[in-house]
Scaffold this motif. Sequence first.
Motif, PDB file in Angstrom:
ATOM      1  N   ASP A 374       0.782  -1.176   0.078  1.00  0.00           N
ATOM      2  CA  ASP A 374       0.158  -0.149  -0.016  1.00  0.00           C
ATOM      3  C   ASP A 374       0.827   1.193  -0.067  1.00  0.00           C
ATOM      4  N   HIS A 375       1.976   1.347   0.742  1.00  0.00           N
ATOM      5  CA  HIS A 375       2.955   2.475   1.029  1.00  0.00           C
ATOM      6  C   HIS A 375       3.450   2.618  -0.431  1.00  0.00           C
ATOM      7  N   LYS A 378       1.709   4.482  -3.035  1.00  0.00           N
ATOM      8  CA  LYS A 378       2.002   6.098  -2.791  1.00  0.00           C
ATOM      9  C   LYS A 378       3.245   6.607  -3.002  1.00  0.00           C
TER      10      LYS A 378
END
Length: 464
Positions: A374-375, A378
């Motif tokens: 998920d990171h 980003k």
Amino acid sequence: MQIITPGMRLIPEAVLANDAALFRTIPETPSHADKSLHRVVIVGGGAGGLELATRLGRKFGGRRLSVTLVDRNRTHIWKPLLHEVASGALSASHDAVEYVAHASRHGYRYRIGEVVGIDRAKRQVFVAPSFDDDGRQVIPPRVLGYDTLVMAVGSVSNDFGTPGAARHAIALDTAEQAARFNKRMIDACLRANAQYEQLSPGQLHCVIVGAGATGVELAAELHKSMREIASHNLDNIDFERLIRITIVEAGPRILPALPEQMASATARLLIKLRVQIRCGIRVTEVTEDGIRLGEKLFLPAELIVWAAGIKAPEFLKGLNGLETDRINRLIVDETLRAVGDENVFAIGDCANCLLPGEENALPPRAQTAHQQADHMAKVIAARLSGHAAPAYRYRDYGSLVSLADYGAFGSLIGGLKIEGLVARIVYRSLHKMHLKAVHGLAKTTLASVGEMIARRARPRIKLH
């Protein structure tokens, strides 16, 4: 260069030394017709790699990014469930994700092959050729270019150089290994039931080396599955009396990475199931007939599973000059960037991520890979926008262990203790969260309903 034979994975010695000469004559394979797209190559289709490819493909695929996932396997199965594949409680063929079909639906490209090296100066990944079971080449060696490279190759079992471990014990790193153990287990039961002579020492005995979550969960699953197999008209011998499962752990207790209260509750339940637990003793040798403990004790066993310790794949060691730790993991900073290269990142078990203020690197767990995927999405979005990569923050949501149908224990955020049905539901929900990230909510819901119906029509365990 090594000679390649059918069934071998291609690992040329020169390539392992990161010698790019073998690939200089191979033209770079275009990742997309639009050469203006930022090229993201993800190596490894495990939990973290597949989730990242899916996120990026859905959001950017074919527009601002060209996303390529490279994996030597053709299907994906969630690694925390491999012990269920080994016991027969789960069928890999029913629950696997096919990369080719999944990639076409979610906006990324899948390339089969094993990455054996990189050239950081040219920003290239070297992919070894793939062969079929008859030794014929299916896919030639390839060179893939990248702008952002994400290593997500996970981990493999670490036998610490124990004599005989690699040859005589089965690890549970892949679905193929789990299926191989399952077949060996079924064959052991059939053989014992059909033979006329008395069972030999160690026959129908299983030793699991390593008492982490995989080891203890496998012990409970095998207790259930081997008795389930025996109930299918294998009535010539007393399986209940002769089946024996033993867990061996070098440390002072089982589940060393989990809270002591959870470990104690798990140990009590395993002992109630008559699973033998031997802690504080090391395996010094693995043979065809069993394992040697210390200098004198020999434990006969027909089935041996190695679930003690992990390490990252060997090819990461000194990967074109990137810094690694003693178990081959890439050293990354708080943005998950590999130390020494602004274009290379690592997530999951193959990353050594020591966050500021912490004493230890993040644990090699599914929730770590999920959060890092998920990171990483980003981070890549920030790179596209020309912004600084955000710092990663890990949140520990707790620990869970499930012992087949016999019980489950968990410790959640804030030290909340759960067990029984509630713990089992939360444990299963972790897999559903992974499926949701990979397939989306609608398909995950439909698949779950279909699985509930299908289970009524097929045997409780895999019997072939």
